[in-house]
Design an enzyme around this catalytic site. Structure first.
Site, short mmCIF file in Angstrom:
data_model
loop_
_atom_site.label_atom_id
_atom_site.label_comp_id
_atom_site.label_asym_id
_atom_site.label_seq_id
_atom_site.Cartn_x
_atom_site.Cartn_y
_atom_site.Cartn_z
CD GLU A 18 7.16 12.98 -5.58
OE1 GLU A 18 6.90 12.24 -4.60
OE2 GLU A 18 6.67 14.12 -5.72
CB VAL A 19 10.19 6.24 -5.69
CG1 VAL A 19 11.02 5.02 -5.32
CG2 VAL A 19 9.72 6.98 -4.44
CG HIS A 27 6.47 3.18 -8.34
ND1 HIS A 27 7.73 3.71 -8.47
CD2 HIS A 27 5.62 4.22 -8.23
CE1 HIS A 27 7.64 5.04 -8.44
NE2 HIS A 27 6.36 5.38 -8.32
NE ARG A 36 -3.91 -2.24 2.05
CZ ARG A 36 -4.73 -2.65 1.08
NH1 ARG A 36 -4.92 -1.90 0.00
NH2 ARG A 36 -5.35 -3.81 1.17
CG ASP A 37 1.45 5.62 -2.25
OD1 ASP A 37 2.00 5.63 -3.36
OD2 ASP A 37 1.59 6.52 -1.40
CB ILE A 38 3.60 5.74 2.71
CG1 ILE A 38 3.78 5.83 4.21
CG2 ILE A 38 4.09 7.00 2.01
CD1 ILE A 38 5.24 5.85 4.65
CG ASN A 81 3.34 9.12 -11.92
OD1 ASN A 81 2.48 9.35 -12.78
ND2 ASN A 81 3.07 9.16 -10.63
P1 5GP Z 1 5.99 8.47 -7.94
O1 5GP Z 1 5.75 9.94 -7.76
O2 5GP Z 1 7.46 8.14 -8.00
O3 5GP Z 1 5.22 7.89 -9.10
O4 5GP Z 1 5.35 7.76 -6.68
C1 5GP Z 1 6.04 7.45 -5.52
C2 5GP Z 1 5.02 6.96 -4.53
O5 5GP Z 1 5.69 6.33 -3.48
C3 5GP Z 1 4.19 8.09 -3.91
O6 5GP Z 1 2.80 7.85 -4.17
C4 5GP Z 1 4.53 8.00 -2.42
O7 5GP Z 1 3.40 8.27 -1.58
C5 5GP Z 1 5.03 6.58 -2.27
N1 5GP Z 1 5.99 6.38 -1.22
C6 5GP Z 1 7.07 7.17 -0.93
N2 5GP Z 1 7.76 6.68 0.10
C7 5GP Z 1 7.10 5.55 0.50
C8 5GP Z 1 7.34 4.60 1.55
O8 5GP Z 1 8.31 4.66 2.32
N3 5GP Z 1 6.46 3.56 1.66
C9 5GP Z 1 5.38 3.45 0.82
N4 5GP Z 1 4.57 2.40 1.02
N5 5GP Z 1 5.13 4.32 -0.17
C10 5GP Z 1 5.98 5.36 -0.32
#
Ligand code: 5GP
Ligand code: ZN
Length: 119
Positions: free
Chosen positions: A96-97, A101, A30-32, A88
């Site tokens: 961002e990560v 994903h 699950r997303d945090i 994304n």
């Molecule tokens: P992006 O912007 O890279 O597509 O999405 C990164 C996602 O990772 C965001 O929706 C953010 O809430 C989620 N996220 C960031 N850090 C963590 C974490 O430590 N644990 C979990 N479960 N989700 C995370």
């Protein structure tokens, strides 16, 4: 990659996550900071920076990510009303990560594809 990558650290069990499905090659958790009633991230356990790198480097693993996403969508009861599956990618995509994903979003009408029209 390993210790420098947040999601590699989740795969390694070094950072806790609410895991909803695990296979030999993928992990779903699950997303945090959920943006919908269901917001699950689906990743390959192996590190790839983004969906383009994954699809070009290991198409079978990309297919595993899709199959796990579909299984989670079914588990979460999303197949009837529908859902959104989103990668994304890069700066314009708002990534961002940098461990690929899929965002699996559902549980309510999700609105327009983009917040506003860009053309
Ligand atoms: P992006 O912007 O890279 O597509 O999405 C990164 C996602 O990772 C965001 O929706 C953010 O809430 C989620 N996220 C960031 N850090 C963590 C974490 O430590 N644990 C979990 N479960 N989700 C995370
Ligand atoms: Zn990683």
């Amino acid at each position: 990659m390993g210790s420098d990558c947040l999601f590699c650290r989740i795969v390694a069990g070094e950072i806790p996550a609410t895991v909803v499905r695990e296979t030999d090659t993928t992990l779903a958790f699950r997303d945090i900071d959920p943006k919908a009633p269901v917001h699950v991230l689906v990743i390959p356990k192996e590190h790839y920076a983004d969906v383009a790198t994954l699809a070009q480097g290991d198409p079978a693993l990309a297919a595993d990510v899709l199959a796990t996403s579909a299984a989670v969508a079914e588990d979460e009861g999303l197949l009837g009303d529908g859902f959104r599956l989103m990668f994304n990618t890069g700066a314009y995509g708002g990534q961002e990560v940098f461990h690929v994903h899929a965002h699996l979003l559902g549980g309510a009408p999700l609105g327009p594809m983009l917040a506003r029209d860009l053309v």
